[in-house]
Design an enzyme around this catalytic site. Structure first.
Site, PDB file in Angstrom:
ATOM      1  N   TYR A   1     -30.806  34.024 -55.051  1.00  0.00           N
ATOM      2  CA  TYR A   1     -31.047  34.842 -53.977  1.00  0.00           C
ATOM      3  C   TYR A   1     -31.268  33.864 -52.475  1.00  0.00           C
ATOM      4  O   TYR A   1     -30.673  34.221 -51.684  1.00  0.00           O
ATOM      5  CB  TYR A   1     -32.249  36.080 -53.785  1.00  0.00           C
ATOM      6  CG  TYR A   1     -31.415  37.131 -54.739  1.00  0.00           C
ATOM      7  CD1 TYR A   1     -30.319  36.938 -55.399  1.00  0.00           C
ATOM      8  CD2 TYR A   1     -32.219  38.437 -54.736  1.00  0.00           C
ATOM      9  CE1 TYR A   1     -29.492  38.025 -56.449  1.00  0.00           C
ATOM     10  CE2 TYR A   1     -31.814  39.828 -55.242  1.00  0.00           C
ATOM     11  CZ  TYR A   1     -30.438  39.704 -56.031  1.00  0.00           C
ATOM     12  OH  TYR A   1     -30.231  40.305 -57.010  1.00  0.00           O
TER      13      TYR A   1
ATOM     14  N   LYS B   1     -32.018  34.367 -70.162  1.00  0.00           N
ATOM     15  CA  LYS B   1     -30.434  34.485 -70.685  1.00  0.00           C
ATOM     16  C   LYS B   1     -30.787  32.920 -71.024  1.00  0.00           C
ATOM     17  O   LYS B   1     -30.191  32.094 -70.217  1.00  0.00           O
ATOM     18  CB  LYS B   1     -29.267  34.341 -69.676  1.00  0.00           C
ATOM     19  CG  LYS B   1     -29.234  36.023 -69.193  1.00  0.00           C
ATOM     20  CD  LYS B   1     -28.985  37.236 -70.870  1.00  0.00           C
ATOM     21  CE  LYS B   1     -27.249  36.417 -70.553  1.00  0.00           C
ATOM     22  NZ  LYS B   1     -26.979  37.405 -71.481  1.00  0.00           N
TER      23      LYS B   1
ATOM     24  N   ASP C   1     -30.594  41.057 -70.685  1.00  0.00           N
ATOM     25  CA  ASP C   1     -29.627  41.945 -71.322  1.00  0.00           C
ATOM     26  C   ASP C   1     -29.944  42.987 -72.045  1.00  0.00           C
ATOM     27  O   ASP C   1     -29.820  44.198 -72.188  1.00  0.00           O
ATOM     28  CB  ASP C   1     -27.968  41.938 -71.759  1.00  0.00           C
ATOM     29  CG  ASP C   1     -27.882  40.811 -72.160  1.00  0.00           C
ATOM     30  OD1 ASP C   1     -28.889  39.984 -72.418  1.00  0.00           O
ATOM     31  OD2 ASP C   1     -26.629  40.516 -73.161  1.00  0.00           O
TER      32      ASP C   1
ATOM     33  N   ASP D   1     -34.827  41.722 -59.756  1.00  0.00           N
ATOM     34  CA  ASP D   1     -34.411  43.077 -58.915  1.00  0.00           C
ATOM     35  C   ASP D   1     -33.783  44.005 -59.927  1.00  0.00           C
ATOM     36  O   ASP D   1     -33.671  45.088 -59.828  1.00  0.00           O
ATOM     37  CB  ASP D   1     -33.192  42.558 -58.023  1.00  0.00           C
ATOM     38  CG  ASP D   1     -32.777  43.421 -57.269  1.00  0.00           C
ATOM     39  OD1 ASP D   1     -32.934  44.480 -57.206  1.00  0.00           O
ATOM     40  OD2 ASP D   1     -31.895  43.126 -56.247  1.00  0.00           O
TER      41      ASP D   1
ATOM     42  N   ASP E   1     -35.136  47.980 -61.151  1.00  0.00           N
ATOM     43  CA  ASP E   1     -34.168  49.320 -60.573  1.00  0.00           C
ATOM     44  C   ASP E   1     -34.557  50.309 -61.302  1.00  0.00           C
ATOM     45  O   ASP E   1     -34.991  51.900 -61.919  1.00  0.00           O
ATOM     46  CB  ASP E   1     -33.445  49.473 -59.834  1.00  0.00           C
ATOM     47  CG  ASP E   1     -33.585  49.446 -58.532  1.00  0.00           C
ATOM     48  OD1 ASP E   1     -34.658  48.528 -57.753  1.00  0.00           O
ATOM     49  OD2 ASP E   1     -32.693  49.657 -57.456  1.00  0.00           O
TER      50      ASP E   1
END
Ligand code: NAD
Length: 371
Positions: free
Chosen positions: A143, A194, A227, A251, A255
């Site tokens: 970001y 990852k 994942d 992020d 959520d």
């Protein structure tokens, strides 16, 4: 006598103002019955600051916030500000605070209070008793890292790109917060990346492993691909204690974890910065996850519990008042068990109340617990 706990209160807009007014009743209760005083400075932020001062965050407000032990924030935004230029939008005030205070660690607990088990979309046995913490790196990664942008290619088409970059120092500082948190909880830290496909993930895992070997006494460290973590969060979330991950994965995963609990009106958060060498205090801001909810603002409908739980995090992480933080959390749980509910968490057989009624129920629970 003034308190040495300096707190800035920024209610903001919409229901931010209502839930903060409710929070002040809890603060007053602690002052009266627990002799826990704060030296409070209150100011405007977001749309309210734009209305009052023509900017979503005055320089003086920012300077004051920088000198505080903690900032307690409500929410900002509203449709009346939608047409403002980008730099004047209410959210710029919040983002400027996060940036200037260098709040690199975002803590999002996902806790299921027993009376709200049915509010989750997952089966009760999967979420009952859930109490996990997602720790997201907030100032680096894809970001913010350069290079980033949209460029025109020789054939006239375009390419958009971002960079997922982390340095050893950035990974170590968020890793240390993770170790600290795990030590104060059940001693389990899951590092999520990852490393199977991303170089930044390979370094993330290497640095976390080395940090744990050097400084991780008392904490068990695990590693998981992002994942798989998403899948495990909905399959068996109770396997986790603290999850530490980068900005982008954090992020998404925070959520996902948040929704295990069922309602936006129940979710607190904390954002922490570096520790000041001189005072030992961290820069910190505490805020509910929800926004200013213009659809229900000004109608005594907002659920104030996320705000109260954010305040409890402030007690725990900025002021080391664990017993008082527990007390506020227990009062929230007891108020829910009494059957009082705001509209967002209403269930059959419960009594629907407004912001005031929910606040009264928490104060009544505090009185009972303090007996
Ligand atoms: P929102 O979180 O304000 O509301 C989403 C939905 O959840 C609404 O239906 C609302 O009524 C409900 N809701 C939220 N909090 C609630 C509470 N405490 N009690 C009961 N119901 C609640 O998100 P949105 O509608 O997407 O955004 C509204 C404004 O808030 C926008 O201007 C947005 O930019 C801003 N926003 C600010 C923050 C922040 O200040 N941290 C976060 C998100 C959105």
């Amino acid at each position: 006598m003034g308190s040495n706990r300096k707190v800035m209160i920024l209610p903001g807009d919409g229901i931010g103002k209502e839930v903060m007014a409710a929070n002040i009743k809890v603060i007053d209760w602690l002052a009266k019955y627990r002799s826990l005083d704060f030296d409070i400075t209150e100011d405007e932020v977001g749309g309210a600051a734009y209305d009052a001062y023509g900017t979503p965050l005055k320089d003086e407000t920012l300077a004051d916030a920088m000198g505080m032990d903690a900032v307690l924030f409500g929410a900002v935004g509203g449709p009346q500000y939608d047409e403002l230029p980008f730099e004047l939008k209410p959210e710029r005030g919040l983002l400027a605070l996060r940036k200037e205070m260098e709040l690199f660690a975002n803590l999002r607990p996902a806790m299921v209070f027993p009376p709200l088990v049915e509010a989750s979309t997952l089966k009760p046995e999967v979420v009952s008793g859930l109490d996990i913490m997602i720790l997201r790196e907030l100032t680096g990664g894809s970001y913010f890292a350069e290079p980033r942008g949209i460029e025109t290619l020789p054939d006239g088409s375009k390419k958009g790109f971002d960079t997922n970059l982390y340095t050893t120092a950035e990974i170590e500082r968020i890793g240390r917060v993770g170790l600290d948190l795990a030590r104060k909880r059940d001693g389990k830290l899951m590092s999520v990346e990852k490393s199977n496909v991303m170089h930044s993930g390979v370094l993330w895992k290497e640095v976390m492993t080395a940090l744990h070997a050097a400084e991780g006494e008392g904490v068990t460290l695990g590693h998981m691909f992002a994942d798989n973590c998403a899948m495990q969060l909905v399959r068996n979330p109770k396997q986790f204690d603290v999850i530490v991950t980068d900005n982008l994965f954090g992020d998404l995963l925070s959520d996902c974890a948040a929704m295990l609990t069922g309602s936006l009106g129940m979710l607190p958060s904390a954002s922490l910065g570096a520790t000041d060498d001189a005072t030992g205090m961290r820069k910190a801001m505490y805020e509910p996850v929800h926004g200013s909810a213009p659809d229900i603002a000004g109608q005594n409908l907002a659920n104030p519990l996320a705000q109260f739980l954010s305040f409890a995090m402030m007690l725990r992480y900025s002021f080391d008042q664990g017993a008082e933080a527990d007390l506020v959390e227990q009062a929230v749980s007891q108020a829910l068990a009494s059957g009082k509910r705001t509209g967002d968490i209403m269930a059959p057989g419960c009594e629907q109340v407004g912001t005031d009624g929910m606040t009264d129920a928490v104060i009544a629970a505090l009185n009972e617990l303090a007996r």
